[in-house]
Design a protein around this motif. Structure first.
Motif, PDB file in Angstrom:
ATOM      1  N   GLY A   1       0.929  -1.233  -0.253  1.00 36.90           N
ATOM      2  CA  GLY A   1       0.034  -0.010   0.201  1.00 36.90           C
ATOM      3  C   GLY A   1       0.836   1.244  -0.017  1.00 36.90           C
ATOM      4  O   GLY A   1       2.100   1.156  -0.468  1.00 36.90           O
ATOM      5  N   GLU A   2       0.318   2.281   0.351  1.00 38.34           N
ATOM      6  CA  GLU A   2       0.915   3.629   0.261  1.00 38.34           C
ATOM      7  C   GLU A   2       1.744   3.814   1.983  1.00 38.34           C
ATOM      8  O   GLU A   2       3.075   3.794   1.794  1.00 38.34           O
ATOM      9  CB  GLU A   2      -0.100   4.738   0.189  1.00 38.34           C
ATOM     10  CG  GLU A   2       0.742   6.071   0.286  1.00 38.34           C
ATOM     11  CD  GLU A   2      -0.306   7.267   0.106  1.00 38.34           C
ATOM     12  OE1 GLU A   2      -0.937   7.620   1.157  1.00 38.34           O
ATOM     13  OE2 GLU A   2      -0.586   7.774  -0.851  1.00 38.34           O
ATOM     14  N   GLN A   3       1.047   4.289   2.894  1.00 36.99           N
ATOM     15  CA  GLN A   3       1.544   4.535   4.038  1.00 36.99           C
ATOM     16  C   GLN A   3       0.486   4.114   5.122  1.00 36.99           C
ATOM     17  O   GLN A   3      -0.900   3.939   4.948  1.00 36.99           O
ATOM     18  CB  GLN A   3       2.123   5.722   4.154  1.00 36.99           C
ATOM     19  CG  GLN A   3       0.748   6.754   4.182  1.00 36.99           C
ATOM     20  CD  GLN A   3       1.179   8.058   4.452  1.00 36.99           C
ATOM     21  OE1 GLN A   3       2.337   8.432   5.033  1.00 36.99           O
ATOM     22  NE2 GLN A   3       0.376   9.102   4.189  1.00 36.99           N
TER      23      GLN A   3
HETATM   24  N1  URA Z   1      -3.662   2.961   3.440  1.00 36.74           N
HETATM   25  C1  URA Z   1      -2.735   2.354   3.061  1.00 36.74           C
HETATM   26  O1  URA Z   1      -2.015   2.648   1.988  1.00 36.74           O
HETATM   27  N2  URA Z   1      -1.791   1.449   3.965  1.00 36.74           N
HETATM   28  C2  URA Z   1      -2.581   1.169   5.063  1.00 36.74           C
HETATM   29  O2  URA Z   1      -1.874   0.415   5.763  1.00 36.74           O
HETATM   30  C3  URA Z   1      -3.825   1.833   5.274  1.00 36.74           C
HETATM   31  C4  URA Z   1      -4.318   2.528   4.583  1.00 36.74           C
END
Ligand code: URA
Ligand code: SF4
Length: 229
Positions: free
Chosen positions: A56-58
């Motif tokens: 994912g992103e963060q």
């Molecule tokens: N969005 C993300 O990219 N990662 C997560 O862990 C939660 C939301």
């Protein structure tokens, strides 16, 4: 010794292919400034020898507090989409391109507003992602959204153009797949994991056309399921 921020996470990544050791070391990472305001490092979680790794992103607000990836609203969408694509989340490894929550305080109240990580943080945190790949050695790597795809392929990658395609990994991530050196003819062999990029699950939540966006996410994940079959 005083806490010091380094230029990337590289100085903090141990020479190990044990996810548990990597996760422990990441708790004290100072590879960029994001550790300062976030609650904790949110490292990857799941099957340490999974055949599929999702990036994912963060971490979001919920993940930052709980210390686990994709346990908030976006995680709910991801969970459902994986099930609809017949991918078992229990056999997946889930992580983020950037391991600390980047946010800005809301003008009023205590809410923390998500900020998209920039190139600096993506590059700084990438050594953790590379280490996770070398440890998990998945057959398929899934990039959820633009940040993940840019972390893997570089800043010129466009999800809108290449989503749902089975792509070869970039050169520096080759050789990090299961079956390396084997002659089983799997799509991810010595060349590294097959990579599939798709939208971020939270894009579904933000969209006015949720059903369409969701269906597109599931379609792309079905491509992943076929690679795993
Ligand atoms: N969005 C993300 O990219 N990662 C997560 O862990 C939660 C939301
Ligand atoms: Fe280290 Fe990544 Fe956190 Fe920056 S975001 S401090 S590089 S773990």
């Amino acid at each position: 010794m005083a806490r010091r921020t380094t230029h990337t996470a590289a100085d903090h990544v141990p020479d190990s292919t044990d996810v548990t050791k990597l996760r422990a070391a990441a708790r004290t990472c100072r590879g960029c400034d994001l550790y300062r305001d976030a609650t904790q490092t949110v490292f990857g979680a799941g099957d340490p020898h999974a055949r599929v790794m999702l990036v994912g992103e963060q971490p979001g607000d919920v993940e930052d507090r709980r210390g686990e990836p994709f346990v908030g609203p976006a995680g709910g969408v991801l969970e459902r989409a994986l099930a609809d694509a017949d991918i078992d989340r229990r056999h997946a490894y889930v992580t983020n391109a950037v391991k600390h929550f980047k946010f800005t305080p809301a003008e009023r109240g205590k809410r923390r507003l998500h900020k998209t990580p920039g190139r600096t943080e993506i590059v700084a945190c990438r050594p953790w992602l590379v280490a996770e790949l070398a440890a998990v050695r998945p057959l398929v790597l899934v990039c959820l959204g633009a940040t993940a795809a840019k972390a893997v392929f570089g800043p010129d990658f466009r999800v809108s153009r290449q989503r749902g395609q089975v792509l070869p990994p970039p050169e520096d991530l080759a050789g990090t797949a299961a079956g390396e050196g084997s002659a089983d003819g799997s799509s991810a062999s010595a060349a590294g994991p097959a990579v599939v990029a798709t939208i971020h699950p939270s894009a579904v939540l933000r969209s006015r056309d949720r059903d369409d966006m969701y269906a597109g996410l599931v379609d792309d994940l079905r491509v992943v399921a076929r690679e795993l079959a």
